[in-house]
Enzyme design. Structure first.
Site, PDB file in Angstrom:
ATOM      1  CE  LYS A 145      -0.567   0.139   4.927  1.00  0.00           C
ATOM      2  NZ  LYS A 145      -0.016   1.383   5.346  1.00  0.00           N
ATOM      3  CG  ASP A 146       3.730   2.129   2.839  1.00  0.00           C
ATOM      4  OD1 ASP A 146       2.517   2.752   3.100  1.00  0.00           O
ATOM      5  OD2 ASP A 146       4.365   1.450   3.574  1.00  0.00           O
TER       6      ASP A 146
ATOM      7  CB  THR B   3      -6.575   7.000  12.107  1.00  0.00           C
ATOM      8  OG1 THR B   3      -6.209   6.420  10.910  1.00  0.00           O
ATOM      9  CG2 THR B   3      -8.002   8.124  11.800  1.00  0.00           C
TER      10      THR B   3
ATOM     11  CB  SER C 240      -5.361   6.368   7.348  1.00  0.00           C
ATOM     12  OG  SER C 240      -6.129   6.040   6.318  1.00  0.00           O
TER      13      SER C 240
ATOM     14  NE  ARG D 240      -7.443   2.901   4.179  1.00  0.00           N
ATOM     15  CZ  ARG D 240      -7.666   2.348   5.207  1.00  0.00           C
ATOM     16  NH1 ARG D 240      -8.851   1.837   5.281  1.00  0.00           N
ATOM     17  NH2 ARG D 240      -6.854   2.235   6.040  1.00  0.00           N
ATOM     18  NE  ARG D 241      -6.727   2.275   8.921  1.00  0.00           N
ATOM     19  CZ  ARG D 241      -5.310   1.970   9.007  1.00  0.00           C
ATOM     20  NH1 ARG D 241      -4.476   3.001   9.798  1.00  0.00           N
ATOM     21  NH2 ARG D 241      -4.717   0.788   8.792  1.00  0.00           N
TER      22      ARG D 241
ATOM     23  NE  ARG E 215       3.831   9.071  10.818  1.00  0.00           N
ATOM     24  CZ  ARG E 215       5.279   9.339  10.292  1.00  0.00           C
ATOM     25  NH1 ARG E 215       5.246  10.553   9.696  1.00  0.00           N
ATOM     26  NH2 ARG E 215       6.159   8.738  10.270  1.00  0.00           N
TER      27      ARG E 215
ATOM     28  NE  ARG F 287       0.465   4.874  13.851  1.00  0.00           N
ATOM     29  CZ  ARG F 287       0.048   5.325  12.646  1.00  0.00           C
ATOM     30  NH1 ARG F 287      -1.240   5.118  12.264  1.00  0.00           N
ATOM     31  NH2 ARG F 287       0.709   5.920  11.809  1.00  0.00           N
TER      32      ARG F 287
ATOM     33  CB  CYS G 105     -10.266  11.429  -7.272  1.00  0.00           C
ATOM     34  SG  CYS G 105     -11.209  11.118  -5.526  1.00  0.00           S
TER      35      CYS G 105
END
Length: 325
Positions: free
Chosen positions: A78-79, A122, A124, A126-127, A144, A150, A237
């Site tokens: 994903k990175d 989070t 992210s 997206r999250r 972070r 975390r 987008c």
């Protein structure tokens, strides 16, 4: 072949993932040496959205491949930027870990049990977007740090919960600390989440041949579809994006089912669409679903609210959106 020098980030998760790949290569009869590399993402404590996000964890490792300091690179897929590097080849995408997100919350709570106003961390967008769209009245804060850091936010009482990738906890042997596995109906994972990317130089046929034995065909097919969707959306987008492809049995054999999400970071706008297509044409499937999202408004979505700047009102109903099938 001489010893394979395998480049990895220095974090506990990255080295665990890289050792897993090294062990598989060792089982195939190769000698492997791990080479630790510090990336831009490791050096900076800033949020990924402020330091560029895409590529910050892979550029330094790719440079080492180009320079010949390492023979093999292992990344969290994903990175990996969606734009190909013509001098490198994605030689293997091993069998994927569970791609879903998990909640780590105080007192063993689930998302539905967290009280209104609970502070959830989070890093992210997206999250953050999908959590806000659930309408649970959560206060979503940017964070972070590695997995230890975390989770410590929760155990110290600084946060009520954090959302992490299940794959990371599983690889670190810490899955028991998750209080809920989040259904993709609620929060779709990042494109490629849970999968590893094993890269080599394109001109090293011997290394490519050695590493390609680790490739899993179904995993590669799924992530090609997810990353094709992401690549197509990037042109128009900038909103948070989630995607999950799964191999399913169709009337005429194997097919590929792809679900996707695009939304505003504050959760006020969201698009969820899905599409089923040919198993042998994953790139086309991803591009077609991305086009549907763009036509339905994804091109106009922007990050309207900073993470945590505005919490959803407690009485807000969950947002409903239609699906394409």
């Amino acid at each position: 072949m001489t010893t394979l020098r395998l480049g990895t980030r220095r974090s506990a998760l990255a080295t665990t993932q890289s050792r897993w790949v090294a062990d598989r290569l060792t089982d195939l009869g190769h000698e492997v040496e791990l080479v630790e590399i510090t990336t831009e993402g490791d050096r900076s404590g800033a949020l990924l959205t402020t330091i560029g996000g895409t590529g910050v964890f892979v550029s330094a490792i790719r440079e080492a491949l180009h320079d010949g300091r390492i023979d093999v690179a292992v990344h969290s897929l994903k990175d990996l930027p969606t734009a190909p590097d013509p001098e490198l080849v994605l030689a293997a995408v091993p069998l994927r870990e569970d791609s879903r997100d998990v909640l780590v919350a105080r007192d063993g709570l689930t998302l539905g049990e967290l009280p209104v106003g609970s502070v959830v961390g989070t890093g992210s967008p997206r999250r953050a977007s999908q959590l806000a769209a659930l309408g649970l009245g959560l206060d979503i804060r940017p964070i972070r740090g590695n997995v230890d850091t975390r989770i410590r936010f929760v155990t110290s009482g600084e946060l009520d919960a954090v959302v992490l990738a299940q794959a990371g906890l599983a690889r670190l042997g810490r899955l028991a600390e998750a209080t809920e596995v989040i259904d993709p109906i609620q929060v779709l994972p990042a494109p490629g989440q849970g999968a590893l990317a094993v890269e080599c130089r394109a001109d090293r046929a011997d290394v490519v041949a050695a590493v390609s034995a680790l490739d899993d065909a179904d995993t590669r097919t799924c992530v090609i579809a997810e990353r094709s969707l992401l690549s197509t959306l990037e042109a128009g987008c900038t909103a948070p994006v989630g995607a999950l492809a799964e191999v399913v049995e169709g009337d005429d054999g194997l097919e590929l089912s792809l679900r996707a999400f695009a939304g505003s970071e504050d959760g006020s706008l969201e698009l969820r669409r899905s599409l089923v297509g040919s198993y042998t044409e994953p790139e086309s499937l991803g591009a077609r679903l991305a086009q549907i999202l763009l036509e339905d408004g994804a091109a106009d979505l922007t990050t309207t609210t900073a993470i945590g700047a505005v919490a959803p009102t407690p009485d807000r109903a969950p947002h409903r959106s239609e699906h394409v099938s």
